[in-house]
Design a protein around this motif. Structure first.
Motif, PDB file in Angstrom:
ATOM      1  N   ALA A   1       0.827  -1.211   0.000  1.00 52.83           N
ATOM      2  CA  ALA A   1       0.000   0.000   0.000  1.00 52.83           C
ATOM      3  C   ALA A   1       0.860   1.260   0.000  1.00 52.83           C
ATOM      4  O   ALA A   1       0.545   2.243  -0.692  1.00 52.83           O
ATOM      5  CB  ALA A   1      -0.913  -0.008   1.226  1.00 52.83           C
ATOM      6  N   ALA A   2       1.965   1.244   0.746  1.00 52.26           N
ATOM      7  CA  ALA A   2       2.830   2.423   0.837  1.00 52.26           C
ATOM      8  C   ALA A   2       3.493   2.748  -0.502  1.00 52.26           C
ATOM      9  O   ALA A   2       3.785   3.915  -0.790  1.00 52.26           O
ATOM     10  CB  ALA A   2       3.897   2.195   1.906  1.00 52.26           C
ATOM     11  N   LEU A   3       3.715   1.736  -1.330  1.00 45.37           N
ATOM     12  CA  LEU A   3       4.390   1.948  -2.613  1.00 45.37           C
ATOM     13  C   LEU A   3       3.498   2.620  -3.652  1.00 45.37           C
ATOM     14  O   LEU A   3       3.990   3.105  -4.667  1.00 45.37           O
ATOM     15  CB  LEU A   3       4.891   0.616  -3.161  1.00 45.37           C
ATOM     16  CG  LEU A   3       6.116   0.025  -2.442  1.00 45.37           C
ATOM     17  CD1 LEU A   3       6.301  -1.440  -2.821  1.00 45.37           C
ATOM     18  CD2 LEU A   3       7.364   0.828  -2.774  1.00 45.37           C
ATOM     19  N   ALA A   4       2.199   2.642  -3.386  1.00 48.70           N
ATOM     20  CA  ALA A   4       1.264   3.213  -4.365  1.00 48.70           C
ATOM     21  C   ALA A   4       1.554   4.677  -4.634  1.00 48.70           C
ATOM     22  O   ALA A   4       1.352   5.167  -5.758  1.00 48.70           O
ATOM     23  CB  ALA A   4      -0.169   3.036  -3.877  1.00 48.70           C
ATOM     24  N   ASP A   5       2.020   5.413  -3.641  1.00 49.61           N
ATOM     25  CA  ASP A   5       2.243   6.860  -3.770  1.00 49.61           C
ATOM     26  C   ASP A   5       3.675   7.219  -4.145  1.00 49.61           C
ATOM     27  O   ASP A   5       4.036   8.394  -4.162  1.00 49.61           O
ATOM     28  CB  ASP A   5       1.861   7.559  -2.466  1.00 49.61           C
ATOM     29  CG  ASP A   5       0.386   7.397  -2.130  1.00 49.61           C
ATOM     30  OD1 ASP A   5      -0.424   7.370  -3.083  1.00 49.61           O
ATOM     31  OD2 ASP A   5       0.046   7.294  -0.940  1.00 49.61           O
ATOM     32  N   THR A   6       4.488   6.226  -4.435  1.00 51.03           N
ATOM     33  CA  THR A   6       5.865   6.492  -4.842  1.00 51.03           C
ATOM     34  C   THR A   6       5.931   6.706  -6.356  1.00 51.03           C
ATOM     35  O   THR A   6       5.003   6.329  -7.074  1.00 51.03           O
ATOM     36  CB  THR A   6       6.791   5.333  -4.442  1.00 51.03           C
ATOM     37  OG1 THR A   6       6.435   4.174  -5.219  1.00 51.03           O
ATOM     38  CG2 THR A   6       6.663   5.020  -2.946  1.00 51.03           C
ATOM     39  N   PRO A   7       7.023   7.297  -6.867  1.00 50.29           N
ATOM     40  CA  PRO A   7       7.122   7.520  -8.322  1.00 50.29           C
ATOM     41  C   PRO A   7       7.015   6.242  -9.150  1.00 50.29           C
ATOM     42  O   PRO A   7       6.543   6.287 -10.292  1.00 50.29           O
ATOM     43  CB  PRO A   7       8.510   8.159  -8.466  1.00 50.29           C
ATOM     44  CG  PRO A   7       8.758   8.829  -7.152  1.00 50.29           C
ATOM     45  CD  PRO A   7       8.125   7.940  -6.126  1.00 50.29           C
ATOM     46  N   LEU A   8       7.435   5.107  -8.588  1.00 45.66           N
ATOM     47  CA  LEU A   8       7.388   3.859  -9.331  1.00 45.66           C
ATOM     48  C   LEU A   8       6.035   3.149  -9.217  1.00 45.66           C
ATOM     49  O   LEU A   8       5.776   2.204  -9.967  1.00 45.66           O
ATOM     50  CB  LEU A   8       8.485   2.904  -8.841  1.00 45.66           C
ATOM     51  CG  LEU A   8       9.932   3.388  -9.015  1.00 45.66           C
ATOM     52  CD1 LEU A   8      10.905   2.330  -8.498  1.00 45.66           C
ATOM     53  CD2 LEU A   8      10.227   3.719 -10.464  1.00 45.66           C
TER      54      LEU A   8
END
Length: 494
Positions: A112-119
């Motif tokens: 879930a945390a990776l959803a808002d990252t550039p990748l």
């Protein structure tokens, strides 16, 4: 003199070893169940030594049944479960902790945390699939943060990670190098199948040491040797389990497809040498032979065999096999619709928050109606998946080959054909996962060429031709769509 090829199929619940002769016939079979470890709720692990031991015992059983020795084996191929990552020390070969399996949910917050990252927005297209909590990359990222031994080995440059196929060669033989084929490396969710390279930005963002990862190799390649019965048997092929089943069921041309019904069900369809634009379905670089890649689409029904077991557990039937007998007592489902979304919906809904439901219950409903509604649910999902695949890849799927537990039912297969509008073909031998990697290893050993492979689908295959019209299928599908709309978004996704 007979030539024999060993196929190893290491899965989440068991390890199989199958010995084939040079005519493609099974000569020996061995199986060992494997267990799981549950350190706390939501965590599911496997012990590396137990996996290796199960493979060794299955090989010994297959040798004994075939009446051959290790020195009679000219090649070995390995296919294995996906996403379950094994780690070991590069110098000692000793495992570092347990393997986190694809059933483990501990990495959900990280996903879930990776959803808002550039990748985040690039994940599905770059990896050919969405890396959920089941994904190897998530497991490795979690271990870098929380597993001191794993992180220490990474910092010292002695960490090695791989799927079960790589671990088997490490534990039971001698690797030629730290490598996997394209499909298995993609199954570690660190590999870009379109660009045919590791996705470096993704690996760096997750702080996974690149040196610990296998290098990509073609499907047919010398991966090392297994020490079997005093002989060094070359490992000449590796491939993921679902893609091996596709190859083993003689599906190698665009539009050819197979459905494998197990705990869940998977549908795989050959696309060809070029990957289609990324859609909902997973895009796999299924295999590479002679420098030519073959891409395939994959989609899943999240719960089929598991739903059948649930119907038994709640007492609807005494045995799963009884579903067939009950379903045959009624001409149709009597308006009952069963949505077996017991852990969410797969393609095309992709709603893991959906939950299962029974609709259309009335006083006249019998066990047979519910059993038949369960069979129909497989057919409805199959129709949805095939329509999605054809639209995304621009291919025509006119025939579907089937295998797995529920494919043994003539009634279930006929219902699937009727509701999907596609002819189903069931071969006499449905152990296609092991067969696929055996054929690939046999090509590597010179037993066969891609043009001279023994055929599986022949006159002995059973064919189930649709008996319904397009108009009749649409009437049935309308009720299914109503039911699907009601079960979606049942609870917030976690």
């Amino acid at each position: 003199m007979r030539r024999y090829v060993l196929a190893i199929d290491q899965g989440g619940s068991g390890s199989r070893a199958v010995i084939y002769d040079d005519e493609g016939q099974v000569r020996g079979y061995g199986y060992r169940a494997v267990g799981r470890v549950y350190p706390q709720p939501g965590w599911v692990e496997q012990r590396p030594h137990a996996i290796a031991r199960s493979v060794a015992e299955a090989i010994n059983e297959a040798l004994a049944r075939a009446g051959v020795r290790g020195s009679d084996l000219i090649a070995c191929g390995i296919t294995s479960q996906r996403d379950t990552v094994f780690a070991w020390h590069a110098r000692t070969g000793r495992p570092i902790g347990n393997a986190i399996t694809w059933q483990d949910l501990r990495t959900a917050p990280l996903v879930a945390a990776l959803a808002d990252t550039p990748l985040g927005p690039q994940r599905r297209e770059r990896l050919g699939q969405f890396p959920g909590p089941y994904a190897s990359a998530m497991h490795m990222a979690w271990r870098m943060q929380h597993d001191a031994a794993f992180r220490r080995a990474a910092e010292q440059g002695v960490l090695r990670v791989s799927l079960a196929a790589g671990w088997i060669v490490q534990a039971l033989g001698c690797p030629a190098e730290h490598a996997l084929d394209h499909s298995l490396l993609q199954a570690m969710t660190v590999y870009d199948p379109r660009r045919r390279t590791l996705w470096d930005e993704w690996i760096e963002a997750l702080q996974i040491p690149r040196a610990a990862l296998p290098i990509p190799r073609p499907t047919i390649h010398h991966f090392g040797e297994l020490h079997i019965d005093g002989a060094a048997v070359p490992v000449l092929a590796m491939i993921t389990d679902q893609q091996s089943a596709l190859f083993g069921y003689d599906c190698r041309s665009p539009g050819q497809a197979v459905a494998t019904h197990g705990t869940a069900s998977f549908v795989n369809a050959v696309v060809g040498p070029h990957a289609p634009p990324q859609g909902i379905c997973k895009t796999y670089l299924a295999w590479e032979i002679g420098g030519v890649p073959t891409y395939a689409l994959e989609a899943d029904m999240t719960t089929t065999g598991a739903a059948a077991n649930w119907l038994r557990e709640i007492g609807l039937v005494r045995r799963v096999a009884d579903l067939d007998r009950h379903a045959a007592t009624v001409p149709d489902s009597g308006g009952v619709v069963f949505v077996p979304a017991l852990n969410g919906l797969g393609v095309p809904s992709e709603d893991r928050s959906a939950r299962g439901a029974l609709f259309g219950l009335a006083l006249g409903v019998q066990v047979g109606h519910i059993a038949r509604a369960f069979y129909e649910s497989i057919g409805f999902q199959l129709a949805d998946i095939l329509a999605t695949m054809q639209a995304e890849a621009g291919i025509a799927i006119n025939e579907l080959r089937v295998g797995g537990g529920l494919a043994a039912s003539d009634l279930a297969c006929q219902i699937q054909a009727d509701l999907s509008g596609v002819t189903l073909v069931r071969a006499r031998d449905t152990e296609t996962t092991a067969r696929g990697v055996a054929l690939l290893a046999g090509i590597g050993a010179g037993v066969w060429s891609p043009q001279t492979l023994p055929a599986l689908v022949d006159d002995t295959a059973t064919r189930f031709v649709p008996r319904t019209t397009a108009a009749e299928r649409e009437i049935h599908s309308e009720r299914w769509r109503m039911a699907i709309a009601r079960v979606q978004g049942w609870q917030p996704a976690r």
